[in-house]
Design a protein around this motif. Structure first.
Motif, PDB file in Angstrom:
ATOM      1  N   LYS A 187      30.079 -13.708  -3.021  1.00 56.64           N
ATOM      2  CA  LYS A 187      29.374 -14.456  -4.067  1.00 56.64           C
ATOM      3  C   LYS A 187      28.453 -13.524  -4.835  1.00 56.64           C
ATOM      4  O   LYS A 187      27.899 -12.585  -4.267  1.00 56.64           O
ATOM      5  CB  LYS A 187      28.580 -15.605  -3.445  1.00 56.64           C
ATOM      6  CG  LYS A 187      29.492 -16.688  -2.908  1.00 56.64           C
ATOM      7  CD  LYS A 187      28.737 -17.841  -2.307  1.00 56.64           C
ATOM      8  CE  LYS A 187      29.699 -18.923  -1.840  1.00 56.64           C
ATOM      9  NZ  LYS A 187      30.710 -18.422  -0.881  1.00 56.64           N
ATOM     10  N   GLY A 188      28.303 -13.805  -6.128  1.00 59.37           N
ATOM     11  CA  GLY A 188      27.452 -12.975  -6.965  1.00 59.37           C
ATOM     12  C   GLY A 188      28.019 -12.865  -8.360  1.00 59.37           C
ATOM     13  O   GLY A 188      28.529 -13.867  -8.902  1.00 59.37           O
ATOM     14  N   CYS A 189      27.949 -11.682  -8.926  1.00 62.43           N
ATOM     15  CA  CYS A 189      28.504 -11.509 -10.272  1.00 62.43           C
ATOM     16  C   CYS A 189      28.880 -10.044 -10.506  1.00 62.43           C
ATOM     17  O   CYS A 189      28.438  -9.144  -9.793  1.00 62.43           O
ATOM     18  CB  CYS A 189      27.518 -11.976 -11.347  1.00 62.43           C
ATOM     19  SG  CYS A 189      26.036 -10.987 -11.474  1.00 62.43           S
ATOM     20  N   VAL A 190      29.727  -9.869 -11.492  1.00 56.64           N
ATOM     21  CA  VAL A 190      30.084  -8.537 -11.984  1.00 56.64           C
ATOM     22  C   VAL A 190      29.824  -8.589 -13.486  1.00 56.64           C
ATOM     23  O   VAL A 190      30.230  -9.550 -14.140  1.00 56.64           O
ATOM     24  CB  VAL A 190      31.577  -8.225 -11.724  1.00 56.64           C
ATOM     25  CG1 VAL A 190      31.996  -6.931 -12.398  1.00 56.64           C
ATOM     26  CG2 VAL A 190      31.867  -8.168 -10.221  1.00 56.64           C
ATOM     27  N   TYR A 191      29.100  -7.614 -14.010  1.00 57.30           N
ATOM     28  CA  TYR A 191      28.944  -7.633 -15.459  1.00 57.30           C
ATOM     29  C   TYR A 191      29.109  -6.259 -16.093  1.00 57.30           C
ATOM     30  O   TYR A 191      28.852  -5.236 -15.466  1.00 57.30           O
ATOM     31  CB  TYR A 191      27.653  -8.320 -15.896  1.00 57.30           C
ATOM     32  CG  TYR A 191      26.336  -7.702 -15.541  1.00 57.30           C
ATOM     33  CD1 TYR A 191      25.612  -8.129 -14.434  1.00 57.30           C
ATOM     34  CD2 TYR A 191      25.756  -6.737 -16.357  1.00 57.30           C
ATOM     35  CE1 TYR A 191      24.366  -7.596 -14.138  1.00 57.30           C
ATOM     36  CE2 TYR A 191      24.504  -6.206 -16.072  1.00 57.30           C
ATOM     37  CZ  TYR A 191      23.815  -6.633 -14.961  1.00 57.30           C
ATOM     38  OH  TYR A 191      22.581  -6.108 -14.674  1.00 57.30           O
ATOM     39  N   PHE A 192      29.622  -6.325 -17.344  1.00 61.90           N
ATOM     40  CA  PHE A 192      29.805  -5.104 -18.138  1.00 61.90           C
ATOM     41  C   PHE A 192      28.884  -5.224 -19.339  1.00 61.90           C
ATOM     42  O   PHE A 192      28.891  -6.245 -20.029  1.00 61.90           O
ATOM     43  CB  PHE A 192      31.263  -4.975 -18.592  1.00 61.90           C
ATOM     44  CG  PHE A 192      31.514  -3.795 -19.496  1.00 61.90           C
ATOM     45  CD1 PHE A 192      31.495  -2.501 -19.001  1.00 61.90           C
ATOM     46  CD2 PHE A 192      31.757  -3.977 -20.848  1.00 61.90           C
ATOM     47  CE1 PHE A 192      31.708  -1.404 -19.836  1.00 61.90           C
ATOM     48  CE2 PHE A 192      31.979  -2.897 -21.695  1.00 61.90           C
ATOM     49  CZ  PHE A 192      31.953  -1.602 -21.174  1.00 61.90           C
ATOM     50  N   LEU A 236      40.915  -6.776  -3.359  1.00 63.24           N
ATOM     51  CA  LEU A 236      39.991  -7.691  -2.666  1.00 63.24           C
ATOM     52  C   LEU A 236      40.637  -9.034  -2.340  1.00 63.24           C
ATOM     53  O   LEU A 236      40.066  -9.819  -1.590  1.00 63.24           O
ATOM     54  CB  LEU A 236      38.732  -7.889  -3.512  1.00 63.24           C
ATOM     55  CG  LEU A 236      37.974  -6.607  -3.891  1.00 63.24           C
ATOM     56  CD1 LEU A 236      36.733  -6.927  -4.704  1.00 63.24           C
ATOM     57  CD2 LEU A 236      37.594  -5.803  -2.656  1.00 63.24           C
ATOM     58  N   GLY A 237      41.818  -9.305  -2.923  1.00 64.98           N
ATOM     59  CA  GLY A 237      42.565 -10.516  -2.575  1.00 64.98           C
ATOM     60  C   GLY A 237      42.173 -11.732  -3.399  1.00 64.98           C
ATOM     61  O   GLY A 237      41.172 -11.713  -4.122  1.00 64.98           O
ATOM     62  N   PRO A 238      42.965 -12.808  -3.295  1.00 64.47           N
ATOM     63  CA  PRO A 238      42.738 -13.997  -4.115  1.00 64.47           C
ATOM     64  C   PRO A 238      41.469 -14.763  -3.753  1.00 64.47           C
ATOM     65  O   PRO A 238      41.035 -15.634  -4.514  1.00 64.47           O
ATOM     66  CB  PRO A 238      43.986 -14.854  -3.855  1.00 64.47           C
ATOM     67  CG  PRO A 238      44.532 -14.367  -2.568  1.00 64.47           C
ATOM     68  CD  PRO A 238      44.162 -12.922  -2.461  1.00 64.47           C
ATOM     69  N   GLU A 239      40.873 -14.440  -2.613  1.00 65.24           N
ATOM     70  CA  GLU A 239      39.607 -15.111  -2.260  1.00 65.24           C
ATOM     71  C   GLU A 239      38.423 -14.532  -3.041  1.00 65.24           C
ATOM     72  O   GLU A 239      37.297 -15.016  -2.909  1.00 65.24           O
ATOM     73  CB  GLU A 239      39.354 -15.059  -0.744  1.00 65.24           C
ATOM     74  CG  GLU A 239      39.292 -13.694  -0.144  1.00 65.24           C
ATOM     75  CD  GLU A 239      40.671 -13.114   0.195  1.00 65.24           C
ATOM     76  OE1 GLU A 239      40.695 -12.058   0.826  1.00 65.24           O
ATOM     77  OE2 GLU A 239      41.713 -13.685  -0.173  1.00 65.24           O
ATOM     78  N   PHE A 240      38.694 -13.506  -3.844  1.00 65.54           N
ATOM     79  CA  PHE A 240      37.697 -12.982  -4.785  1.00 65.54           C
ATOM     80  C   PHE A 240      37.885 -13.788  -6.080  1.00 65.54           C
ATOM     81  O   PHE A 240      38.686 -13.450  -6.938  1.00 65.54           O
ATOM     82  CB  PHE A 240      37.941 -11.486  -5.004  1.00 65.54           C
ATOM     83  CG  PHE A 240      36.893 -10.796  -5.831  1.00 65.54           C
ATOM     84  CD1 PHE A 240      35.660 -10.468  -5.291  1.00 65.54           C
ATOM     85  CD2 PHE A 240      37.144 -10.451  -7.146  1.00 65.54           C
ATOM     86  CE1 PHE A 240      34.695  -9.819  -6.059  1.00 65.54           C
ATOM     87  CE2 PHE A 240      36.194  -9.802  -7.913  1.00 65.54           C
ATOM     88  CZ  PHE A 240      34.962  -9.484  -7.368  1.00 65.54           C
ATOM     89  N   VAL A 241      37.154 -14.905  -6.170  1.00 63.60           N
ATOM     90  CA  VAL A 241      37.404 -15.885  -7.238  1.00 63.60           C
ATOM     91  C   VAL A 241      36.500 -15.587  -8.434  1.00 63.60           C
ATOM     92  O   VAL A 241      35.275 -15.491  -8.281  1.00 63.60           O
ATOM     93  CB  VAL A 241      37.138 -17.321  -6.722  1.00 63.60           C
ATOM     94  CG1 VAL A 241      37.389 -18.343  -7.821  1.00 63.60           C
ATOM     95  CG2 VAL A 241      38.014 -17.612  -5.508  1.00 63.60           C
TER      96      VAL A 241
END
Lengths: 120, 148
Positions: B54-59, B102-107
């Motif tokens: 859980k969290g975020c990725v940002y560019f 990381l697989g499909p559980e990385f939503v």
């Protein structure tokens, strides 16, 4: 033959349009979510659709299911950033005919178009 | 976060620019910042992450870099809407590509675009973010990974 482009990104829709070098494939419309795509399929009766998966309103998976109910012979090419095998298998299982990952090259896209249109 | 997971995002960023823009980016040494420190340039595309992580990725990038990226994509319209669109597309593509490892559980969510500073964005207090510095020509940008 008629192509419908579905992606929530305007620049990706335009990139796909510009990248299309398949001579007799004409872009008949573009949609920014799955819901709009289903409506446009009814109006334009495309032969081929490029379909993003992660979109607001209605995602690509649900949209593929609904489109194939409306027009079962539609060839759907998923063009998505989701690069895991499970997602590709899921999309192909419900009826998509091809899957390419973003970022894609122009050659990858046109090769996929040609493969999908081979038997029309 | 393990080093090899961080590498997934570094490679994803390099791959995006080399494939879509046909040009290489330089990726600097990643560093850690606290949740109070938000790295932001003119435009930021944020992807919310749910599922196993859980969290975020940002560019985040300056307008000039994004305009150059649009031109490299063959886009002539360099107006604000397209700058917002492309910053979201980088974040979306790099995050989506990470699912290969990381697989499909990385939503991942659809992108949220923020212009200017990230004052209203709340990052989890207990997590420090990895900042991956990016240099493209004379412009600097950053990919930020904030995950449990």
């Amino acid at each position: 033959m008629k192509l419908l482009i579905v992606d929530d990104s305007n620049i990706i829709r335009r990139k796909i349009r510009r990248s299309n070098k398949v001579g007799d494939l004409e872009v008949v419309g573009s949609a920014c979510n799955g819901l709009e795509a289903v409506e446009l399929v009814k109006q334009t009766q495309p032969d081929l659709i490029t379909m993003d998966l992660t979109m607001p309103e209605m995602d690509g998976i649900e949209s593929i299911e609904k489109i194939l109910e409306v027009k079962p012979d539609t060839r759907i090419l998923v063009v998505s950033a989701l690069a895991d095998k499970a997602t590709a298998i899921r999309a192909l299982t419900i009826g998509a005919r091809g899957f390419i990952c973003k970022p894609f090259t122009e050659d990858e896209l046109n090769d996929a178009f040609e493969q999908l249109l081979e038997d029309i | 976060m393990k080093e090899e997971q961080l590498q997934v995002f570094i490679e994803g960023t390099k791959y995006f620019f080399s494939t879509f823009a046909g040009q290489q980016v330089d990726v600097g040494v990643p560093y850690l910042v606290s949740s109070d420190t938000k790295v932001a340039f003119d435009y930021t595309g944020i992807i919310g992450i749910a599922g196993a992580r859980k969290g975020c990725v940002y560019f985040s990038a300056p307008g000039r870099l994004l305009a150059k990226l649009l031109q490299a994509l063959g886009e002539e319209d360099l107006e604000d809407d397209n700058l917002c669109d492309v910053v979201g597309e980088v974040a979306n593509t790099v995050s989506g590509n990470a699912r290969r490892d990381l697989g499909p559980e990385f939503v991942i969510s659809v992108p949220v675009i923020v212009k200017g500073q990230l004052e209203d964005i709340k990052l989890p207090r207990e997590i420090r973010s990895f900042v991956i510095p990016i240099t493209w020509g004379q412009d600097k940008a950053a990919l930020v990974i904030c995950l449990e």
